[in-house]
Design an enzyme around this catalytic site. Structure first.
Site, PDB file in Angstrom:
ATOM      1  N   ASP A   1       3.193  85.318  27.028  1.00  9.63           N
ATOM      2  CA  ASP A   1       3.806  84.071  27.495  1.00  9.63           C
ATOM      3  C   ASP A   1       5.017  84.365  28.359  1.00  9.63           C
ATOM      4  O   ASP A   1       6.042  84.847  27.865  1.00  9.63           O
ATOM      5  CB  ASP A   1       4.242  83.238  26.280  1.00  9.63           C
ATOM      6  CG  ASP A   1       3.062  82.572  25.623  1.00  9.63           C
ATOM      7  OD1 ASP A   1       2.286  81.921  26.326  1.00  9.63           O
ATOM      8  OD2 ASP A   1       2.913  82.704  24.386  1.00  9.63           O
TER       9      ASP A   1
ATOM     10  N   MET B   1       8.032  83.015  30.568  1.00 10.81           N
ATOM     11  CA  MET B   1       8.854  81.800  30.735  1.00 10.81           C
ATOM     12  C   MET B   1      10.097  82.115  31.554  1.00 10.81           C
ATOM     13  O   MET B   1      10.736  83.147  31.351  1.00 10.81           O
ATOM     14  CB  MET B   1       9.289  81.295  29.360  1.00 10.81           C
ATOM     15  CG  MET B   1       8.137  81.027  28.422  1.00 10.81           C
ATOM     16  SD  MET B   1       8.740  80.468  26.830  1.00 10.81           S
ATOM     17  CE  MET B   1       7.193  80.225  25.965  1.00 10.81           C
TER      18      MET B   1
ATOM     19  N   HIS C   1      -0.017  84.260  30.676  1.00  7.05           N
ATOM     20  CA  HIS C   1       0.172  82.818  30.865  1.00  7.05           C
ATOM     21  C   HIS C   1       1.519  82.600  31.542  1.00  7.05           C
ATOM     22  O   HIS C   1       2.560  82.787  30.916  1.00  7.05           O
ATOM     23  CB  HIS C   1       0.103  82.164  29.465  1.00  7.05           C
ATOM     24  CG  HIS C   1       0.427  80.714  29.424  1.00  7.05           C
ATOM     25  ND1 HIS C   1       0.676  80.056  28.231  1.00  7.05           N
ATOM     26  CD2 HIS C   1       0.544  79.772  30.394  1.00  7.05           C
ATOM     27  CE1 HIS C   1       0.926  78.785  28.475  1.00  7.05           C
ATOM     28  NE2 HIS C   1       0.864  78.588  29.778  1.00  7.05           N
TER      29      HIS C   1
ATOM     30  N   MET D   1       4.384  80.521  32.763  1.00  8.87           N
ATOM     31  CA  MET D   1       5.098  79.234  32.682  1.00  8.87           C
ATOM     32  C   MET D   1       6.338  79.356  33.542  1.00  8.87           C
ATOM     33  O   MET D   1       7.471  79.320  33.052  1.00  8.87           O
ATOM     34  CB  MET D   1       5.459  78.942  31.217  1.00  8.87           C
ATOM     35  CG  MET D   1       4.253  78.541  30.388  1.00  8.87           C
ATOM     36  SD  MET D   1       4.578  78.627  28.622  1.00  8.87           S
ATOM     37  CE  MET D   1       4.207  80.344  28.353  1.00  8.87           C
TER      38      MET D   1
HETATM   39  C1  DX5 Z   1       4.064  77.961  24.148  1.00  8.89           C
HETATM   40  C2  DX5 Z   1       3.286  79.242  24.356  1.00  8.89           C
HETATM   41  C3  DX5 Z   1       2.379  79.594  23.227  1.00  8.89           C
HETATM   42  C4  DX5 Z   1       3.074  79.921  21.944  1.00  8.89           C
HETATM   43  C5  DX5 Z   1       2.123  79.658  20.821  1.00  8.89           C
HETATM   44  O1  DX5 Z   1       4.794  77.683  25.291  1.00  8.89           O
HETATM   45  O2  DX5 Z   1       2.492  79.128  25.506  1.00  8.89           O
HETATM   46  O3  DX5 Z   1       1.496  80.648  23.568  1.00  8.89           O
HETATM   47  O4  DX5 Z   1       3.510  81.230  21.899  1.00  8.89           O
HETATM   48  O5  DX5 Z   1       2.837  79.829  19.659  1.00  8.89           O
HETATM   49  P1  DX5 Z   1       2.441  79.154  18.278  1.00  8.89           P
HETATM   50  O6  DX5 Z   1       1.084  79.674  17.936  1.00  8.89           O
HETATM   51  O7  DX5 Z   1       3.518  79.612  17.381  1.00  8.89           O
HETATM   52  O8  DX5 Z   1       2.427  77.658  18.503  1.00  8.89           O
HETATM   53 ZN    ZN Z   2       0.784  80.670  26.020  1.00  6.79          ZN
END
Ligand code: DX5
Ligand code: ZN
Length: 222
Positions: free
Chosen positions: A38, A40, A70, A72
């Site tokens: 992830d 960010m 991913h 973001m």
């Molecule tokens: C949220 C992320 C998710 C997150 C999921 O912005 O994209 O991938 O890490 O975490 P859990 O499983 O703890 O909701």
């Molecule tokens: Zn994610």
């Protein structure tokens, strides 16, 4: 690429970064074939996570795992190359960050990677219909992106079903992925709603025994 579905993709956002390599190895030992990263930026989402150097470290810890990145972040096109070099196997971008979504998807594909498009909980699937033929994966956010450990938004079940129906109608073969709030209690229902790839962060890495937790989650969804 052929995958045995459904797939559990542990998100390292919830890992203990002081022992990231060991956490990843434990997840892989439990049968995790995908690792979710992830990214960010503190702009598109109100949190900052990590960049290509951590993705590279994840790849080193589990060279055999499929690395699912991913993004973001704003202006994702500018950062794709860095994540390709770090070892990403798939890169997903948010519909909400890409005014020229078709171009952004082509930009990922030109590196020979799998590409994905992501929609936030409040974004309708109609918005991504024109791009469905181009992508390998569609990620449905089941929480508002930015943080791990949030609760699964119930309307996501319906959205997963709608997307599976749309895929059938259009005779397409993209993977359906879901992200946020997946845990031992709901994983079966989420898989039944049509998800092929289920991301789980805190439910995997908050466990005392990560390997056993991956096995437990995987057993429940298949
Ligand atoms: C949220 C992320 C998710 C997150 C999921 O912005 O994209 O991938 O890490 O975490 P859990 O499983 O703890 O909701
Ligand atoms: Zn994610």
């Amino acid at each position: 690429m052929n995958f045995e579905l459904p797939i559990l993709a542990p998100s390292i956002l919830a890992a203990d970064f002081s022992k990231l390599g060991a956490n990843i190895e434990d997840a892989v030992k439990g049968g995790a074939s995908w690792i979710h990263c992830d990214i960010m930026d503190g702009h598109f989402v109100p949190n900052i996570s990590f960049g290509p150097s951590v993705v590279k470290a994840a790849k080193k810890s589990a060279p055999e795992a499929f690395l699912d990145v991913h993004l973001m972040i704003e202006n994702p096109d500018d950062y794709v190359e860095g994540f390709v070099e770090a070892g990403a196997d798939l890169i997903s971008v948010h519909y909400e960050t890409c005014p020229h979504l078709h171009r952004s998807i082509q930009n990922i594909k030109k590196y020979g990677l799998m590409s994905g498009v992501v929609v936030n909980p409040a974004t309708s699937l109609h918005n991504i219909e024109p791009i469905l033929e181009e992508v390998d994966l569609v990620l449905i956010m089941s929480v508002n992106p930015g943080f791990g450990g949030q609760s699964f938004i119930e309307s996501s079940y319906e959205k997963l079903k709608q997307l599976a129906q749309l895929r059938e109608e259009k005779e397409l073969s993209f993977l359906i992925q879901v992200d946020g709030g997946v845990n031992l209690k709901n994983i079966q229902k989420v898989a039944d709603a049509g998800a092929d790839v289920l991301i789980a962060g805190s439910s995997v890495f908050s466990a005392d025994d990560i390997t056993a937790r991956v096995e437990e989650l995987t057993a429940k969804m298949s």
